[in-house]
Write an enzyme that holds these catalytic residues in place. Structure first.
Site, PDB file in Angstrom:
ATOM      1  N   GLU A  66      -1.053  -6.200   0.575  1.00  0.00           N
ATOM      2  CA  GLU A  66       0.129  -5.660  -0.087  1.00  0.00           C
ATOM      3  C   GLU A  66      -0.213  -4.608  -1.150  1.00  0.00           C
ATOM      4  OE1 GLU A  66       2.089  -9.084  -1.713  1.00  0.00           O
ATOM      5  OE2 GLU A  66       1.108  -8.931  -3.652  1.00  0.00           O
ATOM      6  N   HIS A  67      -1.484  -4.525  -1.534  1.00  0.00           N
ATOM      7  CA  HIS A  67      -1.829  -3.552  -2.561  1.00  0.00           C
ATOM      8  C   HIS A  67      -2.199  -2.190  -2.008  1.00  0.00           C
ATOM      9  CE1 HIS A  67      -2.379  -7.386  -4.736  1.00  0.00           C
ATOM     10  NE2 HIS A  67      -1.635  -6.719  -5.582  1.00  0.00           N
ATOM     11  N   HIS A  68      -2.631  -2.144  -0.740  1.00  0.00           N
ATOM     12  CA  HIS A  68      -3.065  -0.853  -0.199  1.00  0.00           C
ATOM     13  C   HIS A  68      -2.381  -0.502   1.103  1.00  0.00           C
ATOM     14  CE1 HIS A  68      -6.399  -2.435  -2.672  1.00  0.00           C
ATOM     15  NE2 HIS A  68      -6.454  -1.204  -3.119  1.00  0.00           N
ATOM     16  N   HIS A 118     -11.578  -6.885   4.980  1.00  0.00           N
ATOM     17  CA  HIS A 118     -10.497  -6.112   4.377  1.00  0.00           C
ATOM     18  C   HIS A 118     -10.829  -4.625   4.435  1.00  0.00           C
ATOM     19  CE1 HIS A 118      -8.147  -9.359   2.163  1.00  0.00           C
ATOM     20  NE2 HIS A 118      -9.118 -10.005   2.768  1.00  0.00           N
TER      21      HIS A 118
END
Lengths: 180, 180, 180, 180, 180, 180, 180, 180, 180, 180
Positions: F79-81, F147
């Site tokens: 959700e951050h990138h 990730h």
């Protein structure tokens, strides 16, 4: 002529010889039932000798490429030492207008493994049988096995891998009989 | 009593039974020599039964930690089917003031493999023998094997791995004889 | 003509036959819902039969080298036993002035796997379809599979690997229809 | 009541439904023989349901350590989707005064795999059966399988490994019947 | 013309669309900073597009054999789905009188990976660039990659390996520009 | 409120920003269709956010041992990138009187992967959901992932494996809501 | 005080010493540029010494289980021989109410690797830094490395693997400074 | 001319530069002894430059087939960065009437690795030297290495494998000198 | 002439030299028995020198394909350092009308390994011996070994693999004697 | 007292004994130089006996966790058969306030391997020496080796792995001397 019961009795004699040779007494259950079990094993292990060559259903297919079965595990019995050899077979053919049921190829391997056998002859005979069943010009058979007659006696080298390969091409059943 | 020649003749009867059962003729060389070879094999495969328990040289060593031998390849003969089982043994002990020659541990494995045998009993007896030879309180034996009696007949499941483990501790030769 | 409900009812009859054959009673949930689930499975497993051959987007590219997709997992259904066979496909072509979207190649594999099928025919038909989609002179297809009809019944040899290969070259849609 | 011929006819109806659903015509050989072959497959795949629980020969052995069989390949049939699941079982017990023939343990696995089944129940029932056969206080069973109902339909995730484990201890045949 | 801030704002709109589409509220930190982070990522991932082709230092060496770099990990961005594809590249050339710094070859791979890209085109362009940098007649490039556009969407087949190969030979910068 | 078309248009703005930033012109096909494809991807990748928690069919079974599913491949979106992370999940529970359909466990993993996510939270939430679905006291979840936000940007360390584990026990749906 | 140019000149002196010691002449390019390149390398390899300890973003999460990063490749420089050591780090912590961005953990590893270092101290200092960043009571760090000072000189044993482990727990920044 | 002590002093200057550049103080033991240790390392790492080409004992043998040594671990020093590269060499030749002591082939590899070196040149020079030592028409050398100048600086890609190959044939010492 | 006892006494002298050289006293058991054990070892290790070339039983077989034995473990003794070298041999031949017992091929390997030996000569002589025994036109031998004379002394490079290959074809015993 | 030349002459006598025993003539080069080479080998292989126990540099470090070196390849000489045994050592200790140079630990392994040795004693003595050098309460040593005295003679079982482990704790140099 030797009957089944005489064969069982003969194995009993072998056990008694081992008792004397080693100065031991075997368990009564062993003396009573092991001979029967071993004769039953030999009948299973040689059933390819009394069965008919497997037949193969044919399915029409043009441009069939190549077909290979590998990792076919088999067990056979070395005719010189009555000791098992076992491993995997790989068989391959190039179809000519039709393919055969893949199970038939495995049945052919089993048919030639379930007998007193020589690995080199088994390899060649499987190649012949597949050439007959498929009518193919290009049949390749490769067998990898370990032989207990080299692991448990004689040279006593466990782990030796014996690899035999054979090809067959366009043989007819007649050619084959003459070669054997 | 069965003599060596009678044992060989008995195997010849078994071969003739297989000829009749399967409707085939074996090669003369097979009929003539295979019985002798198979009896010789059985004598080799059971030589642990007529040999004495191996002795072990001792070397003084305080604080000897633990000693383990693994990947010891062995072949034995299942007493119920006269069929080979084989695999690897691992043996371990904790020394008490002295260590024994490592070859002796391998000889003990061979001594109990070279007979008509049951894997579970073989595992336990090797543990007992090492406890006697080393006087150790902590002996562990683990055996991994494949049994041809499950691969070539009966349930016909090649590839099953049978693992047995046993411990022994501080047994004296007297205790051991009573247990057998 | 058989309707969906008649097909479900027919599977229910098969389950009742199994109850009688084996002398058991199945769980009510099984009797009620398994037939519907199995028909739904068959519809999924044969959806390639009612779909159109996948189309491929084209991207111009000179000197495109070769393009290969491997490790494409697929599941299909053997038309002789209604039993799954499954494995991986590898497809390769040499572009002639344009490349196609790589997903299209995977859709073609799926299209020919989702039907009652023969592995040899599936291999050939995927090669044909890729030759049509790419216009390539050099198309190679290789399929490795395990067939449950050899693992769970008949020869009962789990682990046999069946490898089929086919090439195709410059075929037009017309040539292809005549070959089938 | 459904006879064998009615069951075969019912499968024929399913095939005709698939023809209509997909707008295709199957090969006559498929229409004629596939229903018979699939019913024969189901009879083989459920033969554990009509057989008796396998019996195990006992051999006295004190201090028997532990006995484990692993890599026992099995194939079973998921009762909710009539789809195969398959993998390997591992079974282990600690003998109490006697060991059982190792083949019997494999027969127990087969007995519970050859039926419409649920993996969790199969795992537990094998553990129960081994506890009964061996009288052991410590029985462990572990089964690793892939389920085609997850690979070929529904979530469509090939490669998921389902591992179930169960223990059993000192159960008597009576306790067991009540639990089922 | 779109400024950096407009681009960030546009990603914010996409996030709000996802909130509405899914009926959820994202974390404030996500709404505030994720758009900036994603634009920064795109700038990094396309930096090969705005950089100059890497230059290579040359070292004289007669009889230089062949030089190959393999296991060069790269990450690129599929121009059709804005989704990553990644894997390893292998590059090889036969020197003609001089070798180039090995780092230069890795810089060339990075230069063509860091852009919106097509794997087939990337493979060819790396081969061209190495042919220009080395003047070699024999350049081979092979790229193995996994594409998330096939794993996370569409055919949904994780694990497919895409392998592309290209050769280049004696190309001059002029030939190359005409081919693009 | 942002409509689907506005979201697509916003992605178009991002592409035009990249053109300006890098001084390039994208292919017209890319400019026209990539925004639509990327929005469609985001809808697929977040479908777990708008779906209901999967329900699980229950089958009664006493003494059900433990049940574990491993090698469950998943793909999620950081959700951050807005960048993918992916790997495998393993889930395990000890049944209390009933087992649940194994597909349901995989559906739960998918449900929590298909959203803008944090691996640590996903791990915990899957454990909670399985505890609710099975009523089990012992639930364990382990997730291994790579990730792309660490491989393609920032620290630029491809190959780092992130492993998160969580347990859950006897939670009721009420407890769970309060914890979130 | 030594300036950058003086440091480069000092390396030039070392090269000239090697020319004399070995009776050779280096390539002019080497004499001219290698000193600058090596000083630049040292600046890169020690950049962790002049950077600030990385900060970690925090995300609230109750019941966060455990978080582990493994296969984090690093390269460091042995302070006794100015020779590289390199390998992989694995770091793990149990969150207390919040998790930190996973990239931060990798930045901490890099921060302590990029300096003249001792593997044992680096392991401990990473554990301390993670305990400070996460406030966790349970931090574990494990580092596997190969040291060129043992491979290329001295004992000359390539392939020795050096594994160091350290834990940290609830340390505050103050405690840490005192320990160093 | 630079003496040993001047070279050591020069390394001390480099260390002081690093102290200033990074704003740190090194351990006194490092400042005092690391320069001496690093110069000693360089002397070891370049000892092939001052040694004579190894000589090889010859043993007559007709029909000597081919001789290959592989997995010869080596460490060398990149002349452009003073950084290690290391890996394995494989060398092969076809004898002409005599074989050489196998240790000599390893000594030749060491001789060319222990210097400031370029992998491509080292590969070619080892091939030349073996052709001279054996008089063979067919010499092949293959070297696989990892270069720290690509792992620790510059492109920062650990794990790239650099493979160089060279052949030599019938060269005389005179031809060789002219080629260099 | 040296008798057995003189040889044992000579080894005793060597041990006393080592005592003096190293300033130690060996254990009395070592001084007393190690010389006898080492001479016995040498007799075993050279028994191929005093034995006759093994003979091979022949079995007629047309179309015998190829026969290969691999993974034949052997141990030999390097004639230059009295140090063991050991590894595996692979032998292959194409039969001409008959095959030979596979054990014979292993006996030939043993025969040439059990002597003071040079690996290159051993390889060639095994090829010759198999050509004589089988009359084959195509014999290939490949030997992979590790030499302790390179691991424990001299270049001190453990792990180097020495691979020698030789072919033989249609040689008669006469040709062979002239070549030696 | 035996001089070096007398030791060489004694080995010459052993060679002559082998000539007579086997009825062969060795190559003159062997007769002339092999004795010198073997004595030189013995001097190398026993150099740990005449060297001083290696000393270890100490570096202060609080909270040093644990330090382990594994895959330390060693070769030693069995004192009962003058035959090599070799494998890998793993050593581990928990520091108490300081760490030692890691090379010192490898030097300690070499020091105890380079002698006529018994694996169990070597394992214990390395543990003692590390406890003395580090003052550690927790030292663990594990050695895996293959013994040629079991592979090349006696039980003739190549591949047996001998694993010994020992711990040491807080021993002072005085305690150690008394134990030896």
């Amino acid at each position: 002529m030797t009957s089944h019961d005489e064969a069982v009795a003969a194995v009993g004699q072998v056990l008694r010889y081992l008792e004397e040779r080693n100065g031991v007494r075997f368990d009564p259950e062993v003396l009573e039932n092991t001979p029967t079990r071993w004769i039953a094993f030999l009948e299973t292990a040689t059933q390819g000798m009394r069965a008919k060559e497997p037949t193969a259903v044919q399915f029409e297919l043009t441009d069939g490429g190549t077909v290979q079965l590998s990792d076919v595990v088999f067990h056979s019995l070395c005719e010189h030492h009555l000791l098992p050899f076992f491993g995997t077979a790989s068989v391959e053919y190039r179809p000519r207008g039709f393919v055969v049921g893949i199970s038939a190829l495995v049945h052919i391997v089993e048919h030639h493994a379930r007998r007193l056998q020589l690995q080199e002859r088994m390899t060649r005979d499987i190649a012949y049988a597949i050439a007959v069943a498929t009518g193919s010009d290009e049949v390749k058979v490769k067998i990898d096995a370990e032989h207990l007659c080299m692991s448990m006696r004689g040279v006593a080298k466990p782990g030796v891998r014996v690899t035999t390969q054979a090809c067959a091409s366009g043989v007819s059943p007649i050619d084959r009989d003459e070669n054997q």
